[in-house]
Design a protein around this motif. Sequence first.
Motif, PDB file in Angstrom:
ATOM      1  N   ARG A  62       6.837   6.491   3.022  1.00  0.00           N
ATOM      2  CA  ARG A  62       8.197   6.929   2.744  1.00  0.00           C
ATOM      3  C   ARG A  62       8.834   5.979   1.723  1.00  0.00           C
ATOM      4  N   LEU A  63       9.612   6.535   0.816  1.00  0.00           N
ATOM      5  CA  LEU A  63      10.431   5.740  -0.082  1.00  0.00           C
ATOM      6  C   LEU A  63      11.860   5.787   0.441  1.00  0.00           C
ATOM      7  N   GLU A  98      16.117  -4.386  10.292  1.00  0.00           N
ATOM      8  CA  GLU A  98      15.162  -4.242  11.390  1.00  0.00           C
ATOM      9  C   GLU A  98      15.376  -2.938  12.148  1.00  0.00           C
ATOM     10  N   ALA A  99      16.633  -2.552  12.338  1.00  0.00           N
ATOM     11  CA  ALA A  99      16.935  -1.307  13.043  1.00  0.00           C
ATOM     12  C   ALA A  99      16.410  -0.096  12.274  1.00  0.00           C
ATOM     13  N   ALA A 100      16.561  -0.112  10.947  1.00  0.00           N
ATOM     14  CA  ALA A 100      16.078   0.998  10.127  1.00  0.00           C
ATOM     15  C   ALA A 100      14.557   1.071  10.142  1.00  0.00           C
ATOM     16  N   GLN A 101      13.904  -0.098  10.129  1.00  0.00           N
ATOM     17  CA  GLN A 101      12.441  -0.109  10.186  1.00  0.00           C
ATOM     18  C   GLN A 101      11.934   0.478  11.495  1.00  0.00           C
ATOM     19  N   LYS A 102      12.586   0.113  12.604  1.00  0.00           N
ATOM     20  CA  LYS A 102      12.164   0.614  13.906  1.00  0.00           C
ATOM     21  C   LYS A 102      12.348   2.127  14.006  1.00  0.00           C
ATOM     22  N   LEU A 130       6.460   7.426  10.934  1.00  0.00           N
ATOM     23  CA  LEU A 130       5.322   7.080  10.091  1.00  0.00           C
ATOM     24  C   LEU A 130       4.017   7.104  10.878  1.00  0.00           C
ATOM     25  N   LEU A 131       4.045   6.626  12.115  1.00  0.00           N
ATOM     26  CA  LEU A 131       2.839   6.614  12.939  1.00  0.00           C
ATOM     27  C   LEU A 131       2.377   8.033  13.235  1.00  0.00           C
ATOM     28  N   THR A 132       3.315   8.912  13.568  1.00  0.00           N
ATOM     29  CA  THR A 132       2.968  10.315  13.844  1.00  0.00           C
ATOM     30  C   THR A 132       2.348  10.975  12.619  1.00  0.00           C
ATOM     31  N   LEU A 157      12.446   1.081  -1.528  1.00  0.00           N
ATOM     32  CA  LEU A 157      11.386   0.330  -0.873  1.00  0.00           C
ATOM     33  C   LEU A 157      10.319   1.292  -0.362  1.00  0.00           C
ATOM     34  N   LYS A 158       9.066   0.892  -0.490  1.00  0.00           N
ATOM     35  CA  LYS A 158       7.964   1.713   0.001  1.00  0.00           C
ATOM     36  C   LYS A 158       7.565   1.236   1.389  1.00  0.00           C
TER      37      LYS A 158
END
Length: 231
Positions: A36-37, A147-151, A157-159, A219-220
Amino acid sequence: MKALFSMIAAVMISAFSYAQQLEQIPLIEVEGYSQRLVNPDEAVLMINLEEKAMKVADASKVLNTKTQKLADELKKARVRDYKLIADNYSVDINRIYLSGNSRDSGYVARQSLRIVTSSTNEDLQKIIEAINSSGDMSFQLGFQLSEAAQKSLENTLLTEALRDAESRARLIAETLNIRSIQVHHVSLDTPRPIYPTARMMKSSDMAEESEPLIQTDQLKIDKRVYVKYTY
């Protein structure tokens, strides 16, 4: 002693047998990938302070004064929605090397400061002005994903990565006329650090009416999985 040798031999035989069984299992090994970008949602201003003095207390006092001066300037500018974080404090002997010789000349104290705020904070230029008004302070400005956005992106992304792996495995199976497959083993790639990014567009004219000072890059964010299917 004989019992110990017998136990070791039994373990080795079991391990060898298990390895042989693994070699006999038919496998399809695939990699799944998702990306995702995203736009960074945090701005981070990094400030590194350094002060030399003959006494530790004197060097520390100057650093504390500079930090307090910055805090006062931010309040004076009425900056909203920010965090001023002090960390990585250290004091070392100020060792000077000259013509192959060294001598100690007091101490050097170091302190890192971080100002964290929203990447869309309209007071970003005020923060920069406050730093410039606080004395001799150099800084670096970067943009990152909180960190909240990454979580919040992690599960998505995993799915997507797992579905990508499954799609590749089924394509291989269909091409080779394999009727059915099932998951045998799944492993995840080690997450890579997401480095802050920024591009300076303008270094002068800090007025509020001026054009935007900073233009950020996307950010990638990606995720890799490795899946083994058996059939």
